[in-house]
Design a protein around this motif. Structure first.
Motif, PDB file in Angstrom:
ATOM      1  N   VAL A  30      44.953  27.419   8.869  1.00 27.02           N
ATOM      2  CA  VAL A  30      45.066  27.029  10.272  1.00 27.02           C
ATOM      3  C   VAL A  30      46.334  26.203  10.476  1.00 27.02           C
ATOM      4  O   VAL A  30      46.569  25.238   9.761  1.00 27.02           O
ATOM      5  CB  VAL A  30      43.829  26.209  10.710  1.00 27.02           C
ATOM      6  CG1 VAL A  30      44.000  25.680  12.117  1.00 27.02           C
ATOM      7  CG2 VAL A  30      42.575  27.071  10.623  1.00 27.02           C
ATOM      8  N   ALA A  31      47.143  26.613  11.439  1.00 28.43           N
ATOM      9  CA  ALA A  31      48.358  25.856  11.753  1.00 28.43           C
ATOM     10  C   ALA A  31      48.096  25.075  13.038  1.00 28.43           C
ATOM     11  O   ALA A  31      47.594  23.987  13.024  1.00 28.43           O
ATOM     12  CB  ALA A  31      49.550  26.786  11.877  1.00 28.43           C
ATOM     13  N   GLY A  32      48.429  25.655  14.188  1.00 28.77           N
ATOM     14  CA  GLY A  32      48.160  24.973  15.446  1.00 28.77           C
ATOM     15  C   GLY A  32      46.684  25.071  15.823  1.00 28.77           C
ATOM     16  O   GLY A  32      46.132  24.179  16.450  1.00 28.77           O
ATOM     17  N   GLY A  33      46.055  26.172  15.430  1.00 30.89           N
ATOM     18  CA  GLY A  33      44.645  26.357  15.725  1.00 30.89           C
ATOM     19  C   GLY A  33      44.365  26.948  17.092  1.00 30.89           C
ATOM     20  O   GLY A  33      43.210  27.199  17.432  1.00 30.89           O
ATOM     21  N   THR A  34      45.410  27.236  17.870  1.00 29.98           N
ATOM     22  CA  THR A  34      45.148  27.681  19.239  1.00 29.98           C
ATOM     23  C   THR A  34      44.587  29.096  19.292  1.00 29.98           C
ATOM     24  O   THR A  34      44.024  29.502  20.310  1.00 29.98           O
ATOM     25  CB  THR A  34      46.427  27.610  20.089  1.00 29.98           C
ATOM     26  OG1 THR A  34      47.464  28.314  19.411  1.00 29.98           O
ATOM     27  CG2 THR A  34      46.835  26.174  20.305  1.00 29.98           C
ATOM     28  N   LEU A  60      47.249  23.414   7.725  1.00 30.26           N
ATOM     29  CA  LEU A  60      48.588  23.427   7.134  1.00 30.26           C
ATOM     30  C   LEU A  60      49.508  22.358   7.712  1.00 30.26           C
ATOM     31  O   LEU A  60      50.668  22.256   7.312  1.00 30.26           O
ATOM     32  CB  LEU A  60      49.226  24.803   7.364  1.00 30.26           C
ATOM     33  CG  LEU A  60      48.459  25.994   6.787  1.00 30.26           C
ATOM     34  CD1 LEU A  60      49.088  27.297   7.259  1.00 30.26           C
ATOM     35  CD2 LEU A  60      48.471  25.946   5.269  1.00 30.26           C
ATOM     36  N   GLY A  61      49.031  21.545   8.649  1.00 30.23           N
ATOM     37  CA  GLY A  61      49.910  20.641   9.385  1.00 30.23           C
ATOM     38  C   GLY A  61      50.677  19.629   8.549  1.00 30.23           C
ATOM     39  O   GLY A  61      51.670  19.068   9.008  1.00 30.23           O
TER      40      GLY A  61
ATOM     41  N   THR B  23      35.515  19.566  17.489  1.00 33.54           N
ATOM     42  CA  THR B  23      36.826  19.514  18.143  1.00 33.54           C
ATOM     43  C   THR B  23      37.041  18.103  18.681  1.00 33.54           C
ATOM     44  O   THR B  23      36.089  17.324  18.822  1.00 33.54           O
ATOM     45  CB  THR B  23      36.890  20.495  19.320  1.00 33.54           C
ATOM     46  OG1 THR B  23      35.855  20.161  20.247  1.00 33.54           O
ATOM     47  CG2 THR B  23      36.728  21.920  18.860  1.00 33.54           C
ATOM     48  N   LEU B  24      38.282  17.799  19.021  1.00 29.30           N
ATOM     49  CA  LEU B  24      38.595  16.484  19.590  1.00 29.30           C
ATOM     50  C   LEU B  24      37.794  16.272  20.864  1.00 29.30           C
ATOM     51  O   LEU B  24      37.299  15.183  21.143  1.00 29.30           O
ATOM     52  CB  LEU B  24      40.102  16.403  19.875  1.00 29.30           C
ATOM     53  CG  LEU B  24      40.613  15.120  20.544  1.00 29.30           C
ATOM     54  CD1 LEU B  24      40.295  13.891  19.710  1.00 29.30           C
ATOM     55  CD2 LEU B  24      42.123  15.216  20.768  1.00 29.30           C
ATOM     56  N   LEU B  25      37.596  17.348  21.622  1.00 29.50           N
ATOM     57  CA  LEU B  25      36.839  17.242  22.867  1.00 29.50           C
ATOM     58  C   LEU B  25      35.413  16.785  22.606  1.00 29.50           C
ATOM     59  O   LEU B  25      34.910  15.859  23.252  1.00 29.50           O
ATOM     60  CB  LEU B  25      36.824  18.589  23.594  1.00 29.50           C
ATOM     61  CG  LEU B  25      36.021  18.641  24.896  1.00 29.50           C
ATOM     62  CD1 LEU B  25      36.643  17.741  25.943  1.00 29.50           C
ATOM     63  CD2 LEU B  25      35.927  20.077  25.409  1.00 29.50           C
ATOM     64  N   SER B  26      34.744  17.421  21.622  1.00 31.91           N
ATOM     65  CA  SER B  26      33.344  17.074  21.385  1.00 31.91           C
ATOM     66  C   SER B  26      33.239  15.679  20.794  1.00 31.91           C
ATOM     67  O   SER B  26      32.287  14.956  21.070  1.00 31.91           O
ATOM     68  CB  SER B  26      32.659  18.113  20.494  1.00 31.91           C
ATOM     69  OG  SER B  26      33.235  18.116  19.217  1.00 31.91           O
ATOM     70  N   MET B  66      39.280  16.703  12.709  1.00 35.56           N
ATOM     71  CA  MET B  66      39.785  16.150  11.449  1.00 35.56           C
ATOM     72  C   MET B  66      41.310  16.149  11.380  1.00 35.56           C
ATOM     73  O   MET B  66      41.882  15.479  10.518  1.00 35.56           O
ATOM     74  CB  MET B  66      39.194  16.921  10.264  1.00 35.56           C
ATOM     75  CG  MET B  66      37.721  16.612  10.066  1.00 35.56           C
ATOM     76  SD  MET B  66      37.091  17.396   8.587  1.00 35.56           S
ATOM     77  CE  MET B  66      35.451  16.693   8.499  1.00 35.56           C
ATOM     78  N   THR B  67      41.978  16.883  12.279  1.00 35.85           N
ATOM     79  CA  THR B  67      43.440  16.897  12.207  1.00 35.85           C
ATOM     80  C   THR B  67      44.066  15.714  12.934  1.00 35.85           C
ATOM     81  O   THR B  67      45.277  15.531  12.874  1.00 35.85           O
ATOM     82  CB  THR B  67      44.011  18.197  12.813  1.00 35.85           C
ATOM     83  OG1 THR B  67      43.705  18.226  14.210  1.00 35.85           O
ATOM     84  CG2 THR B  67      43.443  19.428  12.160  1.00 35.85           C
ATOM     85  N   VAL B  68      43.262  14.898  13.654  1.00 29.24           N
ATOM     86  CA  VAL B  68      43.881  13.805  14.417  1.00 29.24           C
ATOM     87  C   VAL B  68      43.836  12.465  13.699  1.00 29.24           C
ATOM     88  O   VAL B  68      44.104  11.423  14.316  1.00 29.24           O
ATOM     89  CB  VAL B  68      43.264  13.644  15.832  1.00 29.24           C
ATOM     90  CG1 VAL B  68      43.246  14.949  16.572  1.00 29.24           C
ATOM     91  CG2 VAL B  68      41.901  13.035  15.780  1.00 29.24           C
ATOM     92  N   VAL B  69      43.521  12.471  12.418  1.00 30.07           N
ATOM     93  CA  VAL B  69      43.404  11.215  11.679  1.00 30.07           C
ATOM     94  C   VAL B  69      44.668  10.381  11.860  1.00 30.07           C
ATOM     95  O   VAL B  69      45.790  10.859  11.694  1.00 30.07           O
ATOM     96  CB  VAL B  69      43.074  11.491  10.194  1.00 30.07           C
ATOM     97  CG1 VAL B  69      44.124  12.386   9.550  1.00 30.07           C
ATOM     98  CG2 VAL B  69      42.937  10.224   9.420  1.00 30.07           C
ATOM     99  N   GLY B  70      44.466   9.121  12.248  1.00 26.72           N
ATOM    100  CA  GLY B  70      45.584   8.189  12.391  1.00 26.72           C
ATOM    101  C   GLY B  70      46.379   8.342  13.665  1.00 26.72           C
ATOM    102  O   GLY B  70      47.328   7.587  13.908  1.00 26.72           O
TER     103      GLY B  70
END
Lengths: 293, 157
Positions: A30-34, A60-61, B23-26, B66-70
């Motif tokens: 998964v990159a952007g995930g969109t 992958l970010g 998701t960030l929304l939930s 989980m991708t928004v950590v920090g």
């Protein structure tokens, strides 16, 4: 119960190790995930049907495949560069305005801020908007795997809708485009003006010297299982004297290069007809001629 | 696979337990009670979930938690300062842009992200910037007029 795991490797080697460990399970890069997250949300809102393998979401970010740089007459775009960064790059605006046209039509600000150019390519939708411009620019894709990097011309990258030549554990690293001497244009037809998938998209590259079409490349999207080069139509133009008549004749021959289907957005009949119009406009625009001709 | 996620919402550090599929929304709505972003479609089309992630507008239903950590997240709740509405909110209110209000938080955040980076857009650029936000009440004209009023200095940012 369906199990999901999340990994965020900080390096390629960490990613290869994760892939090796969970090779027998479902792996999702998964990159952007969109493109992936909507599919995930839809799937999670349905009743599970049976025993599915655990899914490993590999984000992958953290990998360093970002940024745009010019090296020896070629521009290198990191696959994880977000579309908004590509769109605002002065280098891309100057050397490849066709890519900017495609990205503007792709989505709005809140999607382009996280969507990546590599993701648009690897999602391999036949309608992918960044792909036909990259095809007419003869872009080369650099794929990274455990054995090292390999170069794949973009025309050879797609095998079918949603399918690429990437093997398990391989990831797209960067896109290399040689700065060309001609100019290119992109035209997109959607069911509305914004936030819409292509019904047909058309890209054309021409290099005209002393009134003769020295080189021409055309590619169309959403009209075949993958985005396709329109080689028969190209042959009708290569070496010819530039005129709107000769452009119209070649554009009218696009149906010989494509194989559209009926789908949710349009019928094959319609796509066969409208692709000639979109390609004609792309060609006229690339030649800096009035597209109302 | 649950993990503790640490990030910042409207200037405050938060810690929540999340799943890989959250998701960030939930997380904002269901775990942190930050309910201004709305779940309109859950697949990235309507824009009612738009928030700011590190100063960029994002559709929070598309962002895996989980991708928004920090990272720093800004929502409408973080826009009011000392009880005063943000100029964009004032403009929307004065121009009568919100009707049912479902799309409004998304419109506000998308507008804020856009105007912070482009303080002098044309009408067409404003329309393009809000193209990811759908309004079933069709309030588009008023939203655009209100934002052009902000651009023209009627509501100093």
């Amino acid at each position: 119960m369906r199990k999901f795991f999340y990994h965020a490797p900080s390096s390629l080697w960490e990613m290869f190790a994760i892939v090796d460990e969970f090779r027998s399970e479902d792996l999702k890069l998964v990159a952007g995930g969109t493109d992936y997250v909507p599919r995930l949300n839809r799937m999670l809102s349905q009743i599970p049907t049976g025993e599915e393998k655990p899914t490993h979401i590999i984000y992958l970010g953290k990998l360093d495949f970002k940024g745009i740089r010019e090296v020896d007459g070629c521009v290198h775009i990191g696959a994880l560069t977000t579309l908004s960064v590509v769109e605002s790059s002065k280098l891309i605006q100057e050397k490849f305005p066709v890519l900017i046209q495609a990205i503007k039509s792709l989505a709005g600000i809140s999607v382009k801020s996280i969507a990546t150019i590599g993701g648009n390519i690897c999602n391999a939708s036949p309608a992918a908007d960044t792909v036909t411009p990259l095809m007419v620019l003869s872009a080369t894709l650099v794929v990274s795997g455990k054995e090292g990097d390999r170069n794949v011309p973009i025309e050879k990258f797609f095998k079918g809708p949603g399918k690429t030549v990437l093997e398990v554990g391989e990831v797209l690293k960067e896109i290399i485009i040689k700065i060309p001497s001609g100019s290119a244009a992109f035209m997109k037809l959607g069911r509305r003006k914004a936030e819409t998938l292509s019904v047909v998209n058309a890209s054309a590259y021409v290099d005209v010297v002393d009134g003769i079409i020295k080189e021409v490349r055309m590619a169309a999207g959403a009209v075949a299982p993958t985005p396709v080069r329109c080689t028969k139509a190209e042959e009708m133009l290569r070496g010819k004297s530039l005129s709107t008549e000769v452009i119209k004749e070649a554009a009218n021959n696009i149906p010989a290069d494509i194989s559209p289907i009926d789908d949710l957005r349009a019928s094959a009949w319609y796509r066969n007809r409208v692709s000639t119009v979109m390609m004609k406009r792309a060609l006229l625009s690339a030649c800096h001629l009035n597209i109302e001709e | 696979m649950s993990e503790i996620l640490k990030f910042n919402v409207n200037g405050f550090p938060v810690e929540v337990i999340v799943q890989p599929t959250d998701t960030l929304l939930s997380v904002l709505r269901d775990k942190l009670n930050v309910v201004s972003p709305k779940c309109g479609c859950n697949h990235g089309d309507c824009g009612a979930c738009t928030v700011l992630l590190e100063d960029e507008a994002v559709k929070s239903c598309l962002v895996l938690a989980m991708t928004v950590v920090g990272k720093n997240v800004l929502t409408v709740e973080g826009l009011m300062k000392n009880g005063e509405m943000h100029p964009i909110q004032k403009a929307f209110q004065d121009y009568g842009a919100p009707q049912c209000g479902a799309c409004t938080p998304g419109m506000v955040m998308a507008a804020k992200a856009f105007l912070d980076k482009n303080p002098n857009p044309t009408v067409e650029e404003v329309k393009e910037a809000l193209s990811g936000n759908l309004c079933r009440c069709a309030g588009y004209k008023k939203y655009t007029e209100a934002l052009m009023a902000v651009v023209n200095g009627e509501y100093p940012l």
